[in-house]
Design a protein around this motif. Structure first.
Motif, PDB file in Angstrom:
ATOM      1  N   TYR A  63      45.959  36.824  52.454  1.00 30.60           N
ATOM      2  CA  TYR A  63      46.490  37.428  51.237  1.00 30.60           C
ATOM      3  C   TYR A  63      46.365  38.943  51.243  1.00 30.60           C
ATOM      4  CZ  TYR A  63      41.700  37.989  49.532  1.00 30.60           C
ATOM      5  OH  TYR A  63      40.391  38.363  49.388  1.00 30.60           O
ATOM      6  N   LEU A  64      45.510  39.498  52.146  1.00 25.92           N
ATOM      7  CA  LEU A  64      45.392  40.951  52.216  1.00 25.92           C
ATOM      8  C   LEU A  64      46.690  41.604  52.664  1.00 25.92           C
ATOM      9  CD1 LEU A  64      41.858  41.548  53.775  1.00 25.92           C
ATOM     10  CD2 LEU A  64      42.573  42.036  51.450  1.00 25.92           C
ATOM     11  N   ALA A  65      47.467  40.878  53.480  1.00 26.87           N
ATOM     12  CA  ALA A  65      48.713  41.424  53.991  1.00 26.87           C
ATOM     13  C   ALA A  65      49.848  41.329  52.982  1.00 26.87           C
ATOM     14  CB  ALA A  65      49.107  40.712  55.287  1.00 26.87           C
ATOM     15  N   LYS A  66      49.605  40.672  51.873  1.00 30.46           N
ATOM     16  CA  LYS A  66      50.638  40.527  50.849  1.00 30.46           C
ATOM     17  C   LYS A  66      50.584  41.701  49.880  1.00 30.46           C
ATOM     18  CE  LYS A  66      50.413  35.463  51.094  1.00 30.46           C
ATOM     19  NZ  LYS A  66      51.730  35.321  51.757  1.00 30.46           N
ATOM     20  N   SER A  67      51.670  41.924  49.191  1.00 27.77           N
ATOM     21  CA  SER A  67      51.725  42.998  48.202  1.00 27.77           C
ATOM     22  C   SER A  67      50.918  42.615  46.963  1.00 27.77           C
ATOM     23  CB  SER A  67      53.181  43.280  47.818  1.00 27.77           C
ATOM     24  OG  SER A  67      53.746  42.143  47.173  1.00 27.77           O
ATOM     25  N   ALA A  68      50.656  43.606  46.113  1.00 26.91           N
ATOM     26  CA  ALA A  68      49.887  43.352  44.896  1.00 26.91           C
ATOM     27  C   ALA A  68      50.625  42.374  43.985  1.00 26.91           C
ATOM     28  CB  ALA A  68      49.617  44.668  44.171  1.00 26.91           C
ATOM     29  N   GLN A  69      51.961  42.479  43.929  1.00 30.56           N
ATOM     30  CA  GLN A  69      52.743  41.572  43.087  1.00 30.56           C
ATOM     31  C   GLN A  69      52.665  40.141  43.600  1.00 30.56           C
ATOM     32  OE1 GLN A  69      54.173  42.388  40.235  1.00 30.56           O
ATOM     33  NE2 GLN A  69      54.862  40.281  39.881  1.00 30.56           N
ATOM     34  N   GLU A  70      52.742  40.002  44.926  1.00 30.25           N
ATOM     35  CA  GLU A  70      52.656  38.659  45.508  1.00 30.25           C
ATOM     36  C   GLU A  70      51.283  38.045  45.280  1.00 30.25           C
ATOM     37  OE1 GLU A  70      55.707  38.804  49.296  1.00 30.25           O
ATOM     38  OE2 GLU A  70      53.710  39.672  49.521  1.00 30.25           O
ATOM     39  N   ARG A  71      50.253  38.861  45.360  1.00 32.52           N
ATOM     40  CA  ARG A  71      48.909  38.331  45.124  1.00 32.52           C
ATOM     41  C   ARG A  71      48.695  37.969  43.660  1.00 32.52           C
ATOM     42  NH1 ARG A  71      45.022  42.603  47.863  1.00 32.52           N
ATOM     43  NH2 ARG A  71      46.928  43.800  48.197  1.00 32.52           N
ATOM     44  N   ALA A  72      49.299  38.740  42.769  1.00 36.64           N
ATOM     45  CA  ALA A  72      49.176  38.438  41.347  1.00 36.64           C
ATOM     46  C   ALA A  72      49.849  37.119  41.007  1.00 36.64           C
ATOM     47  CB  ALA A  72      49.769  39.569  40.517  1.00 36.64           C
ATOM     48  N   PRO A  78      46.012  29.871  41.939  1.00 36.33           N
ATOM     49  CA  PRO A  78      44.568  29.855  42.260  1.00 36.33           C
ATOM     50  C   PRO A  78      44.215  28.971  43.446  1.00 36.33           C
ATOM     51  CG  PRO A  78      44.920  29.682  39.902  1.00 36.33           C
ATOM     52  CD  PRO A  78      46.263  29.549  40.536  1.00 36.33           C
ATOM     53  N   SER A  79      44.937  27.854  43.596  1.00 40.71           N
ATOM     54  CA  SER A  79      44.630  26.957  44.704  1.00 40.71           C
ATOM     55  C   SER A  79      44.891  27.621  46.055  1.00 40.71           C
ATOM     56  CB  SER A  79      45.468  25.680  44.589  1.00 40.71           C
ATOM     57  OG  SER A  79      46.858  26.002  44.579  1.00 40.71           O
ATOM     58  N   MET A  80      45.965  28.414  46.145  1.00 41.07           N
ATOM     59  CA  MET A  80      46.270  29.103  47.390  1.00 41.07           C
ATOM     60  C   MET A  80      45.238  30.205  47.670  1.00 41.07           C
ATOM     61  SD  MET A  80      48.210  29.135  50.006  1.00 41.07           S
ATOM     62  CE  MET A  80      49.522  28.045  49.405  1.00 41.07           C
ATOM     63  N   HIS A  81      44.818  30.902  46.618  1.00 42.50           N
ATOM     64  CA  HIS A  81      43.794  31.930  46.764  1.00 42.50           C
ATOM     65  C   HIS A  81      42.482  31.303  47.236  1.00 42.50           C
ATOM     66  CE1 HIS A  81      41.020  35.194  45.533  1.00 42.50           C
ATOM     67  NE2 HIS A  81      42.066  35.971  45.789  1.00 42.50           N
ATOM     68  N   ALA A  82      42.121  30.166  46.663  1.00 39.64           N
ATOM     69  CA  ALA A  82      40.909  29.469  47.081  1.00 39.64           C
ATOM     70  C   ALA A  82      41.013  28.996  48.526  1.00 39.64           C
ATOM     71  CB  ALA A  82      40.638  28.290  46.156  1.00 39.64           C
ATOM     72  N   TYR A  83      42.222  28.610  48.932  1.00 38.89           N
ATOM     73  CA  TYR A  83      42.431  28.163  50.318  1.00 38.89           C
ATOM     74  C   TYR A  83      42.166  29.299  51.294  1.00 38.89           C
ATOM     75  CZ  TYR A  83      45.039  27.279  54.605  1.00 38.89           C
ATOM     76  OH  TYR A  83      45.409  27.176  55.911  1.00 38.89           O
ATOM     77  N   TYR A  84      42.679  30.493  50.999  1.00 39.54           N
ATOM     78  CA  TYR A  84      42.475  31.628  51.885  1.00 39.54           C
ATOM     79  C   TYR A  84      40.996  32.015  51.970  1.00 39.54           C
ATOM     80  CZ  TYR A  84      47.507  32.461  52.177  1.00 39.54           C
ATOM     81  OH  TYR A  84      48.843  32.345  52.427  1.00 39.54           O
TER      82      TYR A  84
END
Length: 209
Positions: free
Chosen positions: A57-66, A70-76
């Protein structure tokens, strides 16, 4: 005995795992990205960090991360957790943030022999001289030498290492130039730092003895 040692080793591994888990969780729960300071690095650097640590997710833009669920963020985060602990088990602790162009393994490889040498010599000095001084003071209890050793050991326990180190440098480097002021490798360069580390424990052991 072997069973006791095996249990102690297992306990130490559990403690290391718990410390790693808590530290990782606090780092990930803190706001912002864990590898970005006041200045945002280039996108190529972000992609490199993402690939190295599994934090895609670090390689994604701020909008994409926003907009990321939550499940995808937890996966990373879970992916990064498993990747780093697996690499650490193999001896790869990743690059050092404090020292650029060095890995953590490089720093341990260069620093551990120095620390082990100083620690071993300091322990040797503290044990032998501490027990000898305490025994000598006990044999001559109530005499002048007992009083002087008691005062010396009290000062040794009370003064912090950075004070005793500065005093030893002033005495044996400036006023009585026996030892060098810096360097590493020769006995003269090793003894004074080891003595500085040993003085507190030497005084404590002497008072116990």
């Amino acid at each position: 005995m072997l069973r006791f040692l095996a249990w102690r080793i297992l306990q130490s591994l559990i403690v290391l795992w718990a410390v790693y888990t808590v530290t990782f969780a606090l780092l990930m729960l803190a706001p912002g990205d864990p590898f970005i300071g006041d200045k945002k690095p280039p996108d190529s650097v972000l992609r490199g960090l993402a690939k190295t640590y599994g934090l895609d997710y670090l390689a994604k833009s701020a909008q994409e991360r926003a907009n990321m669920p939550p499940s995808m963020h937890a996966y990373y985060i879970a992916k990064s957790y498993v990747r780093y602990i697996t690499s650490a088990a193999k001896g790869d602790f990743g690059p050092s943030i404090e020292y650029p162009n060095f890995s953590v393994a490089d720093i341990i490889r260069t620093s551990l022999p120095v620390s082990a040498t100083l620690g071993s010599l300091a322990l040797f000095i503290a044990l032998w001289i501490g027990v000898a001084a305490g025994t000598f003071s006990a044999v001559r209890k109530g005499r002048l030498i007992d009083f002087l050793l008691s005062v010396a050991t009290l000062l040794g326990v009370s003064l912090p290492t950075f004070v005793t180190g500065a005093l030893l440098m002033m005495l044996f480097v400036v006023y009585i130039p026996i030892f060098p002021a810096a360097g590493w490798g020769t006995p003269g360069q090793i003894f004074l730092p080891a003595l500085t580390l040993a003085l507190f424990f030497l005084a404590y052991i002497a008072r116990l003895a």
